[in-house]
Design a protein around this motif. Structure first.
Motif, mmCIF file in Angstrom:
data_model
loop_
_atom_site.group_PDB
_atom_site.id
_atom_site.type_symbol
_atom_site.label_atom_id
_atom_site.label_comp_id
_atom_site.label_asym_id
_atom_site.label_seq_id
_atom_site.Cartn_x
_atom_site.Cartn_y
_atom_site.Cartn_z
ATOM 1 N N VAL A 1 -0.254 -1.426 -15.550
ATOM 2 C CA VAL A 1 -0.137 -2.003 -14.208
ATOM 3 C C VAL A 1 1.299 -2.441 -13.971
ATOM 4 O O VAL A 1 1.863 -3.202 -14.769
ATOM 5 C CB VAL A 1 -1.099 -3.205 -14.041
ATOM 6 C CG1 VAL A 1 -0.906 -3.855 -12.686
ATOM 7 C CG2 VAL A 1 -2.547 -2.751 -14.209
ATOM 8 N N LEU A 2 1.893 -1.951 -12.889
ATOM 9 C CA LEU A 2 3.251 -2.352 -12.506
ATOM 10 C C LEU A 2 3.159 -3.316 -11.330
ATOM 11 O O LEU A 2 2.543 -2.994 -10.306
ATOM 12 C CB LEU A 2 4.075 -1.129 -12.092
ATOM 13 C CG LEU A 2 4.285 -0.043 -13.141
ATOM 14 C CD1 LEU A 2 5.120 1.095 -12.555
ATOM 15 C CD2 LEU A 2 4.971 -0.607 -14.380
ATOM 16 N N LEU A 3 3.748 -4.486 -11.476
ATOM 17 C CA LEU A 3 3.745 -5.473 -10.401
ATOM 18 C C LEU A 3 5.075 -5.421 -9.652
ATOM 19 O O LEU A 3 6.072 -4.898 -10.153
ATOM 20 C CB LEU A 3 3.514 -6.872 -10.973
ATOM 21 C CG LEU A 3 2.189 -7.054 -11.724
ATOM 22 C CD1 LEU A 3 2.124 -8.434 -12.364
ATOM 23 C CD2 LEU A 3 0.995 -6.842 -10.816
ATOM 24 N N ASN A 4 5.074 -5.995 -8.440
ATOM 25 C CA ASN A 4 6.290 -6.037 -7.614
ATOM 26 C C ASN A 4 6.865 -4.643 -7.378
ATOM 27 O O ASN A 4 8.076 -4.426 -7.467
ATOM 28 C CB ASN A 4 7.345 -6.962 -8.246
ATOM 29 C CG ASN A 4 6.834 -8.376 -8.368
ATOM 30 O OD1 ASN A 4 6.304 -8.928 -7.405
ATOM 31 N ND2 ASN A 4 6.949 -8.948 -9.552
ATOM 32 N N LYS A 5 5.982 -3.686 -7.097
ATOM 33 C CA LYS A 5 6.408 -2.318 -6.776
ATOM 34 C C LYS A 5 5.901 -1.993 -5.377
ATOM 35 O O LYS A 5 4.915 -1.270 -5.212
ATOM 36 C CB LYS A 5 5.865 -1.307 -7.799
ATOM 37 C CG LYS A 5 6.392 -1.478 -9.204
ATOM 38 C CD LYS A 5 7.870 -1.136 -9.313
ATOM 39 C CE LYS A 5 8.115 0.338 -9.303
ATOM 40 N NZ LYS A 5 9.547 0.626 -9.603
ATOM 41 N N ALA A 6 6.536 -2.568 -4.380
ATOM 42 C CA ALA A 6 6.094 -2.331 -2.996
ATOM 43 C C ALA A 6 6.261 -0.861 -2.633
ATOM 44 O O ALA A 6 7.293 -0.256 -2.926
ATOM 45 C CB ALA A 6 6.903 -3.203 -2.040
ATOM 46 N N VAL A 7 5.230 -0.312 -2.008
ATOM 47 C CA VAL A 7 5.233 1.109 -1.631
ATOM 48 C C VAL A 7 5.744 1.265 -0.204
ATOM 49 O O VAL A 7 5.322 0.541 0.701
ATOM 50 C CB VAL A 7 3.812 1.703 -1.765
ATOM 51 C CG1 VAL A 7 3.761 3.124 -1.200
ATOM 52 C CG2 VAL A 7 3.375 1.697 -3.222
ATOM 53 N N ARG A 8 6.660 2.238 -0.018
ATOM 54 C CA ARG A 8 7.199 2.514 1.315
ATOM 55 C C ARG A 8 6.349 3.566 2.030
ATOM 56 O O ARG A 8 5.957 3.371 3.176
ATOM 57 C CB ARG A 8 8.641 2.988 1.211
ATOM 58 C CG ARG A 8 9.285 3.253 2.584
ATOM 59 C CD ARG A 8 10.709 3.781 2.467
ATOM 60 N NE ARG A 8 11.604 2.716 2.033
ATOM 61 C CZ ARG A 8 12.516 2.852 1.063
ATOM 62 N NH1 ARG A 8 12.632 4.001 0.431
ATOM 63 N NH2 ARG A 8 13.286 1.850 0.730
ATOM 64 N N THR A 9 6.086 4.679 1.351
ATOM 65 C CA THR A 9 5.296 5.753 1.985
ATOM 66 C C THR A 9 4.430 6.459 0.956
ATOM 67 O O THR A 9 4.762 6.495 -0.241
ATOM 68 C CB THR A 9 6.192 6.836 2.633
ATOM 69 O OG1 THR A 9 7.101 7.320 1.657
ATOM 70 C CG2 THR A 9 6.931 6.339 3.834
ATOM 71 N N ILE A 10 3.316 7.010 1.455
ATOM 72 C CA ILE A 10 2.467 7.893 0.650
ATOM 73 C C ILE A 10 2.435 9.243 1.366
ATOM 74 O O ILE A 10 1.912 9.350 2.483
ATOM 75 C CB ILE A 10 1.040 7.323 0.513
ATOM 76 C CG1 ILE A 10 1.061 5.952 -0.166
ATOM 77 C CG2 ILE A 10 0.161 8.289 -0.281
ATOM 78 C CD1 ILE A 10 -0.289 5.262 -0.219
ATOM 79 N N GLN A 11 3.042 10.222 0.733
ATOM 80 C CA GLN A 11 3.011 11.587 1.275
ATOM 81 C C GLN A 11 1.869 12.338 0.598
ATOM 82 O O GLN A 11 1.716 12.270 -0.624
ATOM 83 C CB GLN A 11 4.337 12.300 1.008
ATOM 84 C CG GLN A 11 5.519 11.672 1.740
ATOM 85 C CD GLN A 11 6.835 12.221 1.240
ATOM 86 O OE1 GLN A 11 7.329 11.832 0.192
ATOM 87 N NE2 GLN A 11 7.416 13.152 1.994
ATOM 88 N N TRP A 12 1.053 13.011 1.406
ATOM 89 C CA TRP A 12 -0.097 13.728 0.853
ATOM 90 C C TRP A 12 -0.155 15.125 1.483
ATOM 91 O O TRP A 12 0.629 15.436 2.373
ATOM 92 C CB TRP A 12 -1.397 12.937 1.070
ATOM 93 C CG TRP A 12 -1.725 12.630 2.508
ATOM 94 C CD1 TRP A 12 -1.038 11.830 3.363
ATOM 95 C CD2 TRP A 12 -2.834 13.133 3.256
ATOM 96 N NE1 TRP A 12 -1.634 11.794 4.595
ATOM 97 C CE2 TRP A 12 -2.745 12.580 4.556
ATOM 98 C CE3 TRP A 12 -3.892 13.977 2.955
ATOM 99 C CZ2 TRP A 12 -3.676 12.855 5.557
ATOM 100 C CZ3 TRP A 12 -4.831 14.250 3.950
ATOM 101 C CH2 TRP A 12 -4.719 13.693 5.220
ATOM 102 N N GLN B 1 2.172 10.003 5.350
ATOM 103 C CA GLN B 1 2.784 11.224 5.887
ATOM 104 C C GLN B 1 2.091 12.431 5.261
ATOM 105 O O GLN B 1 2.154 12.574 4.040
ATOM 106 C CB GLN B 1 4.292 11.247 5.581
ATOM 107 C CG GLN B 1 5.047 10.092 6.227
ATOM 108 C CD GLN B 1 6.502 10.040 5.774
ATOM 109 O OE1 GLN B 1 6.970 10.873 4.998
ATOM 110 N NE2 GLN B 1 7.223 9.037 6.244
ATOM 111 N N PRO B 2 1.435 13.319 6.034
ATOM 112 C CA PRO B 2 1.247 13.205 7.482
ATOM 113 C C PRO B 2 0.369 12.001 7.852
ATOM 114 O O PRO B 2 -0.316 11.448 6.983
ATOM 115 C CB PRO B 2 0.538 14.526 7.830
ATOM 116 C CG PRO B 2 -0.179 14.908 6.570
ATOM 117 C CD PRO B 2 0.724 14.467 5.452
ATOM 118 N N PRO B 3 0.379 11.602 9.146
ATOM 119 C CA PRO B 3 -0.449 10.462 9.561
ATOM 120 C C PRO B 3 -1.935 10.707 9.275
ATOM 121 O O PRO B 3 -2.368 11.847 9.122
ATOM 122 C CB PRO B 3 -0.190 10.369 11.066
ATOM 123 C CG PRO B 3 1.098 11.090 11.285
ATOM 124 C CD PRO B 3 1.148 12.176 10.244
#
Length: 448
Positions: A181-192, A241-243
């Motif tokens: 588990v990694l803490l303090n790793k804010a995610v900006r985007t999830i591309q799928w 992304q995409p929405p």
């Protein structure tokens, strides 16, 4: 002492509650919570607590009058279940229905009885505020009537973790390999739905790419998204992304998400009796049949429902925990500690009728609306939405089950559980549900 800024109780600690079962297995609960008779109490989501009700006239209100009004309110709330599945409920919202029933069942009276009616209406107004805290909403007028009965309350007297709610998470984490588990790793985007190649000679291609705000990137076949609905409401358009497909975006927009905050007050000495666990606050000039003041700045503290006494004092000291929901709660977040402490001191002096009641020595409060990754506390089924929206939010993507790369995005969290939304046990069960979805995929035979 210990202050729970987030989840406070195990709601319905009984065999059907996975949080309770885990906490029991790990020995994280006190002896009271484990008692079998406690697990069988049907509290209906409103646990009975030894309480005292203070009125704004500075007196303790008649327990009989308070109980009579409260019993009426809970009877009206229970009657909302009759509209589950109804094609044409009499009102769109729980609040409108309850107020219409109050107007019908609490007749206008004259003479001495007028004061009794006034008090009854004031207690009913306080009951509606408490329900706003439970539902995590600004007003019960925002909560849809027809699906309200789908929410399930488990039996058992609500209990707390002596070592804090985090003791359960720490115990679960201790069973995982270090670094999982990694803490303090804010995610900006999830591309799928992409084709992202990892580096190296034996590189393979992944459909999902998670980019963090610090620039780190993770490639994956599957991602379970558990961010709060409040965050999704604000950021889903650029976060994915995409929405997301319009159907899911619509469910995010339609479901409700509100704020319920806590205000902890620490005292040198208690002014309450040792047996009292809840100090309820009733403004005697209020009525559910009249519009509340819209002046947040002047009246925000009136939304406060009262204070839970943190138990036991040997562990916590002399600490009260106040609860406040809605726009007033969000306004409270914009104030300084000194302003909040001053307002709470005024409320307590007014209610106890003691103008020289010592001020609390310190204040601590949650700010769930200001928090950028939550933007509120938990979900409810709003007017214009239904339990179907919860199910749509929970559906994995891509939508086509025959897609050669299934389950790229899975969704969990309290807002994805149709009958236990707004609870930790709903959140836990939703996570298990998505983990099991992946288990089933991995165990499925590979097509020839």
């Amino acid at each position: 002492g210990l202050a729970e800024m987030g989840a406070h109780w195990i709601h319905g600690p009984s065999p059907g509650n996975p949080v309770f079962c885990l906490a029991s297995r790990y020995g994280l609960l006190g002896p009271e919570a484990a008692r079998e008779e406690n697990q069988q109490v049907e509290a209906g989501g409103h646990p009975p607590m030894p309480s005292v009700t203070y009125g704004s006239s500075g007196k303790v209100l008649s327990p009989e009058a308070v109980k009579e009004a409260r019993d009426l309110f809970y009877a009206l709330l229970a009657s909302t279940r009759a509209f589950q599945g109804s094609k044409e409920p009499p009102w769109p919202s729980v609040g409108q229905y309850v107020r219409a029933e109050i107007a019908r069942t609490v007749p206008a009276t004259a003479g001495g009885e007028k004061d009794a009616r006034r008090l009854q209406l004031a207690v009913l107004a306080a009951c509606l505020k408490l329900e706003c805290c439970i539902s995590g909403t600004h007003s019960m007028d925002l909560v849809a009537l027809e699906p309200f009965g789908e929410y399930v309350s488990l039996p058992g007297l609500d209990c707390t973790f002596p070592g804090g709610y985090s003791s359960l998470a720490e115990r679960l984490l201790s069973e995982l390999p270090e670094g999982t588990v990694l803490l303090n790793k804010a995610v900006r985007t999830i591309q799928w739905q992409g084709s992202f190649r990892e580096e190296g000679d034996d590189a393979r291609v992944f459909p999902v790419r998670v980019e963090c705000e610090d620039g780190d990137v993770f490639l994956a076949d599957h991602v379970i998204v558990t961010v709060p609905l409040g965050f999704l409401k604000e950021h889903h358009e650029e976060f994915f992304q995409p929405p997301l497909p319009e159907r899911k975006a619509q469910a995010i927009r339609h479901l409700g998400f509100g704020t319920n905050n806590k205000i902890f007050l620490e005292f040198e000495q208690p002014f309450w009796e040792p047996q009292q666990q809840f100090l309820e606050v009733v403004w005697e000039d209020e009525s559910p049949l009249e519009e509340p003041s819209a002046d947040l700045e002047a009246n925000w503290f009136r939304k406060l429902i009262g204070f839970v006494v943190l138990q036991p004092p040997e562990q916590h000291g002399h600490v009260l925990c106040g609860f406040i929901a809605g726009k007033e709660s969000e306004h409270m977040e914009t104030l300084s500690d000194a302003e909040v402490l001053s307002a709470m001191t005024r409320v307590l002096r007014t209610m106890t009728g003691n103008p020289s009641l010592p001020a609390p020595r310190s204040v601590l409060r949650s700010r769930w609306h200001s928090s950028p990754y939550t933007r509120g506390s938990y979900s409810y089924v709003a007017v214009g939405s239904s339990g179907d929206d919860i199910d749509v939010l929970a559906e994995p993507l891509p939508e086509d089950p025959r897609d050669p790369r299934p389950l790229q995005l899975l969704f969990a969290g309290e807002a994805t559980h149709r009958t236990f939304y707004s609870t930790t046990h709903g959140a836990l069960l939703s996570g298990w549900r998505e983990a099991e979805r992946l288990n089933q995929l991995f165990q499925a035979p590979i097509p020839a």
